[in-house]
Design a protein around this motif. Structure first.
Motif, mmCIF file in Angstrom:
data_model
loop_
_atom_site.group_PDB
_atom_site.id
_atom_site.type_symbol
_atom_site.label_atom_id
_atom_site.label_comp_id
_atom_site.label_asym_id
_atom_site.label_seq_id
_atom_site.Cartn_x
_atom_site.Cartn_y
_atom_site.Cartn_z
ATOM 1 N N GLY A 124 47.709 -61.625 27.910
ATOM 2 C CA GLY A 124 46.697 -60.632 27.577
ATOM 3 C C GLY A 124 46.519 -60.513 26.090
ATOM 4 O O GLY A 124 47.227 -61.153 25.299
ATOM 5 N N VAL A 125 45.560 -59.701 25.683
ATOM 6 C CA VAL A 125 45.292 -59.467 24.266
ATOM 7 C C VAL A 125 46.317 -58.470 23.735
ATOM 8 O O VAL A 125 46.532 -57.407 24.316
ATOM 9 C CB VAL A 125 43.865 -58.927 24.064
ATOM 10 C CG1 VAL A 125 43.599 -58.657 22.580
ATOM 11 C CG2 VAL A 125 42.843 -59.925 24.612
ATOM 12 N N VAL A 126 46.954 -58.817 22.634
ATOM 13 C CA VAL A 126 48.020 -57.993 22.074
ATOM 14 C C VAL A 126 47.437 -56.767 21.375
ATOM 15 O O VAL A 126 46.520 -56.877 20.560
ATOM 16 C CB VAL A 126 48.865 -58.807 21.072
ATOM 17 C CG1 VAL A 126 49.943 -57.927 20.444
ATOM 18 C CG2 VAL A 126 49.497 -60.020 21.769
ATOM 19 N N PHE A 137 40.528 -50.208 16.074
ATOM 20 C CA PHE A 137 41.502 -49.114 16.032
ATOM 21 C C PHE A 137 41.039 -48.058 17.035
ATOM 22 O O PHE A 137 40.056 -47.363 16.809
ATOM 23 C CB PHE A 137 41.595 -48.514 14.632
ATOM 24 C CG PHE A 137 42.250 -49.413 13.622
ATOM 25 C CD1 PHE A 137 43.632 -49.434 13.468
ATOM 26 C CD2 PHE A 137 41.489 -50.257 12.821
ATOM 27 C CE1 PHE A 137 44.241 -50.263 12.532
ATOM 28 C CE2 PHE A 137 42.080 -51.088 11.885
ATOM 29 C CZ PHE A 137 43.466 -51.096 11.740
ATOM 30 N N ARG A 138 41.762 -47.962 18.149
ATOM 31 C CA ARG A 138 41.326 -47.113 19.246
ATOM 32 C C ARG A 138 42.418 -46.107 19.586
ATOM 33 O O ARG A 138 43.610 -46.397 19.447
ATOM 34 C CB ARG A 138 40.997 -47.960 20.478
ATOM 35 C CG ARG A 138 39.991 -49.082 20.179
ATOM 36 C CD ARG A 138 39.829 -50.047 21.319
ATOM 37 N NE ARG A 138 38.905 -51.127 20.993
ATOM 38 C CZ ARG A 138 38.570 -52.100 21.839
ATOM 39 N NH1 ARG A 138 39.089 -52.120 23.054
ATOM 40 N NH2 ARG A 138 37.719 -53.042 21.467
ATOM 41 N N THR A 139 42.003 -44.940 20.052
ATOM 42 C CA THR A 139 42.958 -43.870 20.363
ATOM 43 C C THR A 139 42.930 -43.573 21.848
ATOM 44 O O THR A 139 41.863 -43.329 22.430
ATOM 45 C CB THR A 139 42.622 -42.596 19.564
ATOM 46 O OG1 THR A 139 42.644 -42.907 18.168
ATOM 47 C CG2 THR A 139 43.636 -41.506 19.845
ATOM 48 N N ASP A 140 44.103 -43.588 22.490
ATOM 49 C CA ASP A 140 44.226 -43.263 23.909
ATOM 50 C C ASP A 140 44.058 -41.766 24.132
ATOM 51 O O ASP A 140 44.165 -40.965 23.191
ATOM 52 C CB ASP A 140 45.611 -43.693 24.419
ATOM 53 C CG ASP A 140 45.685 -45.190 24.689
ATOM 54 O OD1 ASP A 140 44.645 -45.861 24.591
ATOM 55 O OD2 ASP A 140 46.801 -45.673 24.987
ATOM 56 N N PRO A 141 43.810 -41.359 25.376
ATOM 57 C CA PRO A 141 43.689 -39.925 25.676
ATOM 58 C C PRO A 141 44.909 -39.112 25.253
ATOM 59 O O PRO A 141 44.776 -37.919 24.947
ATOM 60 C CB PRO A 141 43.509 -39.904 27.199
ATOM 61 C CG PRO A 141 42.850 -41.217 27.510
ATOM 62 C CD PRO A 141 43.471 -42.185 26.556
ATOM 63 N N ASP A 142 46.094 -39.749 25.218
ATOM 64 C CA ASP A 142 47.288 -38.999 24.827
ATOM 65 C C ASP A 142 47.445 -38.896 23.309
ATOM 66 O O ASP A 142 48.434 -38.348 22.815
ATOM 67 C CB ASP A 142 48.550 -39.607 25.443
ATOM 68 C CG ASP A 142 48.848 -41.004 24.902
ATOM 69 O OD1 ASP A 142 48.088 -41.522 24.050
ATOM 70 O OD2 ASP A 142 49.862 -41.606 25.338
ATOM 71 N N PHE A 165 46.001 -50.647 17.574
ATOM 72 C CA PHE A 165 45.211 -51.692 16.921
ATOM 73 C C PHE A 165 45.102 -52.873 17.870
ATOM 74 O O PHE A 165 46.108 -53.397 18.345
ATOM 75 C CB PHE A 165 45.851 -52.147 15.609
ATOM 76 C CG PHE A 165 45.211 -53.377 15.021
ATOM 77 C CD1 PHE A 165 43.906 -53.320 14.530
ATOM 78 C CD2 PHE A 165 45.888 -54.591 14.979
ATOM 79 C CE1 PHE A 165 43.296 -54.449 14.009
ATOM 80 C CE2 PHE A 165 45.289 -55.720 14.449
ATOM 81 C CZ PHE A 165 43.985 -55.656 13.963
ATOM 82 N N ARG A 166 43.872 -53.262 18.162
ATOM 83 C CA ARG A 166 43.619 -54.399 19.061
ATOM 84 C C ARG A 166 43.513 -55.674 18.226
ATOM 85 O O ARG A 166 42.590 -55.835 17.429
ATOM 86 C CB ARG A 166 42.342 -54.180 19.860
ATOM 87 C CG ARG A 166 42.065 -55.250 20.915
ATOM 88 C CD ARG A 166 40.783 -54.918 21.650
ATOM 89 N NE ARG A 166 40.466 -55.888 22.691
ATOM 90 C CZ ARG A 166 40.914 -55.842 23.935
ATOM 91 N NH1 ARG A 166 41.708 -54.846 24.303
ATOM 92 N NH2 ARG A 166 40.573 -56.753 24.826
ATOM 93 N N THR A 167 44.462 -56.584 18.405
ATOM 94 C CA THR A 167 44.455 -57.829 17.655
ATOM 95 C C THR A 167 43.483 -58.819 18.296
ATOM 96 O O THR A 167 42.847 -58.524 19.314
ATOM 97 C CB THR A 167 45.856 -58.462 17.629
ATOM 98 O OG1 THR A 167 46.138 -59.036 18.908
ATOM 99 C CG2 THR A 167 46.927 -57.423 17.287
#
Length: 471
Positions: free
Chosen positions: A275-277, A299-304, A309-311
């Protein structure tokens, strides 16, 4: 060079203490750095368009603390990388955080003899503190190559360091084994500018760093139906963890990171879907300077509230939870409807030295798997018998004083068809280890693999040169 190094260290010290951000190169963006920024670092620009990454003092201090904890304590650092790249800047930053004086001051050209002299002097001027160095695999390869040619001073010097970080590109298993056989305490690292450099050591995330694998943006399992699983078994690449179900793996702040012997070649993932790291933790960059949309895309933020950072890298996890990097997701070659991971092919050819594999456009196959070997490296090796029963002779010219420029390549790249016996050996190695689908249909040699940054092959430039060569 010593004055320039001390000036950079002083500027980074002020930035870490809340002063003006330090940028080793003139800023490209008009926007000011965000509050709290200590360093602004250009990315290597794999697309040809560099970005500027804003790193906060908090992130840099967290990175240095986690690195020193994993390595056994603070120490002195020797600079053998350009001080414009994140790996070189981190050598200086770690020294500043540790309160030690950085040594070295590489201008970009690297030789085994030069390293033995400058690093040897650095180590001799020792007050008993630990000593560390960061290299790219190509530099380590040159030290091994020189030692094998009867000039072991560089490799012997490398073995005197308490730890040698290898990053910027994957470290082939044969090279890693050779280094460790020579007594080098090599540590493979994985990271990028957006994570303050290396944040996963020998496949294990640093303290407070977490890694997970995600599906690609189209919702598919990344790496399915290609050579990715072969890479996880054979590649000898570095690094971290998770499943497409997104349970992340990481290390708590009080974890020593001692999960077993250091590895550059994890075992079979045993069902782990590539998968994508994605990476989270205190080492993440603030974002890209003046590029809000690009920052939001990766740079994404989860609900928690956890920020990730999506490489652009594909990864897999072995049964022990260690991450293996399979290569960039956008590097995958589609040839005749089959996906081939370049990293897998490069790993299969690691014994031949410096190699880069790319897909060259082709009207029949879509893309043709093409291998390019660095001529000085490939021609210096006994590549083994071919089907004709003959083995090429190995030249005896010394390599200890042959310069290696690890800065981005600025001169045109020229390629030529590989000698028939070398090309045949390439195909036999890949067919034996990965199967016929991954076998390079074309094999070329070049004087030096073009680079887009320290140790990072410039696949775009190489593909352009190969496309021109094949007409």
């Amino acid at each position: 060079m010593r004055d320039e190094l001390e000036d950079a260290a002083a500027a980074i010290r002020r930035a870490l203490d809340g002063g003006a951000p330090y940028a080793p190169e003139p800023l490209l963006a008009d926007a000011p750095p965000p509050d709290g920024t200590a360093l602004v670092v250009r990315t290597s620009g794999s697309t040809g368009i560099p970005r500027e990454v804003a790193l906060s003092a908090t992130a840099l201090r967290a990175s240095a603390a986690a690195t020193h904890k994993r390595l056994g304590g603070p120490g002195r650092w020797f600079l053998a990388l350009p001080a414009t790249h994140v790996a070189g800047l981190q050598v200086i930053s770690r020294s500043v955080v540790a309160g030690t004086r950085v040594g070295g001051g590489a201008a970009g050209s690297f030789t085994a003899d030069g390293f033995a002299a400058t690093a040897g002097a650095f180590l001799s001027d020792d007050g008993g503190s630990r000593a560390y160095v960061s290299l790219v695999p190509t530099q380590a390869h040159r030290l091994v190559e020189a030692a094998d040619d009867g000039a072991p001073a560089g490799l012997d010097t490398l073995a005197r360091f308490d730890a040698v970080l290898l990053g910027g590109a994957a470290t082939p298993l044969p090279l890693l084994a050779r280094l460790r056989d020579a007594g080098v305490r090599a540590v493979t690292t994985y990271g990028m500018s957006e994570t303050c450099g290396g944040c996963v050591y020998d496949g294990v995330p640093l303290a407070d760093v977490r890694v997970r694998l995600a599906r690609d943006d189209a919702g598919r399992d990344a790496g399915r139906n290609d050579t990715a699983r072969n890479t996880a078994r054979d590649a000898g690449r570095d690094d971290g963890r998770d499943s497409a179900g997104r349970d992340a793996v990481g290390r708590d702040a009080d974890d020593t990171g001692d999960t077993g012997a250091a590895t550059g070649g994890p075992g079979d993932p045993q069902g782990s879907v590539p998968g994508v790291v994605e990476i989270s933790g205190p080492v993440l960059a603030t974002g890209y300077l003046g590029e809000a949309a690009a920052t939001a895309a990766v740079f994404r933020t989860d609900p928690d509230g956890t920020r990730w950072f999506r490489t652009s890298d594909l990864g897999a996890v072995d049964a022990d939870g260690r991450l293996t990097i399979l290569g960039r997701a956008d590097d995958v070659i589609v040839t005749g409807g089959v996906n081939v991971a370049p990293a897998a092919v490069e790993a299969a050819l690691a014994e031949l030295g410096e190699v880069c594999v790319v897909g060259v456009p082709d009207p029949e196959w879509g893309q043709v798997v093409t291998a390019v070997l660095a001529r000085p490296s490939a021609e210096r090796r006994v590549v083994g018998p071919t089907s004709s029963g003959r083995s090429p002779e190995r030249p005896t010219a010394p390599t200890s004083d042959r310069p290696l420029d690890i800065r981005p390549t600025t001169t045109p790249t020229r390629v030529a068809p590989a000698p028939a016996e070398l090309a045949e050996r390439v195909r036999l190695l890949v067919a034996d280890r990965l199967g016929r689908a991954a076998v390079p249909r074309r094999v070329f040699v070049t004087d030096a693999i073009p680079l887009r940054g320290p140790g990072k092959p410039d696949r775009r430039v190489l593909t352009e040169a190969l496309t021109a060569a094949v007409g």
